[in-house]
Scaffold this active site. Sequence first.
Site, PDB file in Angstrom:
ATOM      1  CG  ASN A  81     -11.804 -91.840  22.270  1.00  0.00           C
ATOM      2  OD1 ASN A  81     -11.525 -92.443  21.440  1.00  0.00           O
ATOM      3  ND2 ASN A  81     -10.988 -91.426  23.128  1.00  0.00           N
ATOM      4  CG  HIS A 102      -7.610 -88.630  24.476  1.00  0.00           C
ATOM      5  ND1 HIS A 102      -6.991 -89.227  25.114  1.00  0.00           N
ATOM      6  CD2 HIS A 102      -8.927 -88.925  24.762  1.00  0.00           C
ATOM      7  CE1 HIS A 102      -7.601 -90.283  25.808  1.00  0.00           C
ATOM      8  NE2 HIS A 102      -8.819 -90.014  25.645  1.00  0.00           N
ATOM      9  CD  GLU A 134      -5.461 -92.650  25.290  1.00  0.00           C
ATOM     10  OE1 GLU A 134      -6.221 -93.029  24.489  1.00  0.00           O
ATOM     11  OE2 GLU A 134      -6.212 -93.202  26.812  1.00  0.00           O
ATOM     12  N   GLY A 191      -8.974 -95.521  31.938  1.00  0.00           N
ATOM     13  CA  GLY A 191      -8.460 -96.757  31.893  1.00  0.00           C
ATOM     14  C   GLY A 191      -7.996 -97.198  32.816  1.00  0.00           C
TER      15      GLY A 191
HETATM   16  P1  13P Z   1     -12.033 -94.971  30.002  1.00  0.00           P
HETATM   17  O1  13P Z   1     -13.335 -94.566  30.041  1.00  0.00           O
HETATM   18  O2  13P Z   1     -11.422 -96.015  29.499  1.00  0.00           O
HETATM   19  O3  13P Z   1     -11.406 -94.669  31.278  1.00  0.00           O
HETATM   20  O4  13P Z   1     -11.325 -93.944  28.884  1.00  0.00           O
HETATM   21  C1  13P Z   1     -11.738 -92.153  28.929  1.00  0.00           C
HETATM   22  C2  13P Z   1     -11.267 -91.618  27.701  1.00  0.00           C
HETATM   23  O5  13P Z   1     -10.048 -91.406  27.524  1.00  0.00           O
HETATM   24  C3  13P Z   1     -12.215 -91.337  26.747  1.00  0.00           C
HETATM   25  O6  13P Z   1     -11.581 -90.374  25.942  1.00  0.00           O
END
Ligand code: 13P
Length: 250
Positions: free
Chosen positions: A10, A95, A97, A173
């Site tokens: 992603n 997701h 987010e 993240g």
């Molecule tokens: P990270 O691998 O940066 O933690 O993000 C995971 C993610 O949200 C993939 O959709």
Amino acid sequence: MSRNYYIAGNWKMHKTRAEAAELAKALAAQLKGGKHKYLVAPSFTSLEAVGAVVKGTNILLGAQNCAPEEQGAHTGEVSVLQLKDLGVQAVILGHSERRHIYKEDDALINKKVKLVLQHGLEVILCVGELLEEREAGRAEAVCETQTVKGLEGVSAADLGRVTIAYEPVWAIGTGKTATPEDADAIHAYIRKVIGKLYGPAAAEQMIIQYGGSVKPENAAQLMAKENIDGALVGGAALKAETFVPIAQFS
Ligand code: 13P
């Protein structure tokens, strides 16, 4: 276990078209002949450029979201028909987010899931708890609700085009990965939920990816767990040198 591993990148809101095409070229070359299922999900603006690179390769083209309607007065949205026109094969929905920054709720996500499936594409449905929900002992309940509501009205036949991604919000993240044991426990629970909804065979076949700070250093330990069938990778998906070792974990 007969499930295939599925490793998806992603790319979130990163990369210009040229940067995205360059990464896609590197991945297409290095993952050629790879034994797992692969997908990259660039920004909408780079879908066409990346699509031209991955067409005919073993890497699927994914989008990161789509509108809950086919067309109409929806300023700023992108429709599943427009994605399909670009050769998109799968859409990431729900997701964290989208859920937490853009306040998408389960009903909206469910509408998108059904629309994307209706148009013949695959879905990666993301579920996962916040840190405070985990600390309150509610991780399983939150994932169950998001799974049940996200899949409401999805037929057993269409479920074959659904992948679930368990992404604990506190691990995204942050560099804080769930331990393989903690992740596996939630994956097993989600599989049980699928079993209650669709029966044991569907539960056995469901691909459940883990997402949240997956890196080359922790991919193999996560994938070794019985219920972890792949990864949805964010930060480490932005460079071939970190995504390829995850995609080729052994
Ligand atoms: P990270 O691998 O940066 O933690 O993000 C995971 C993610 O949200 C993939 O959709």
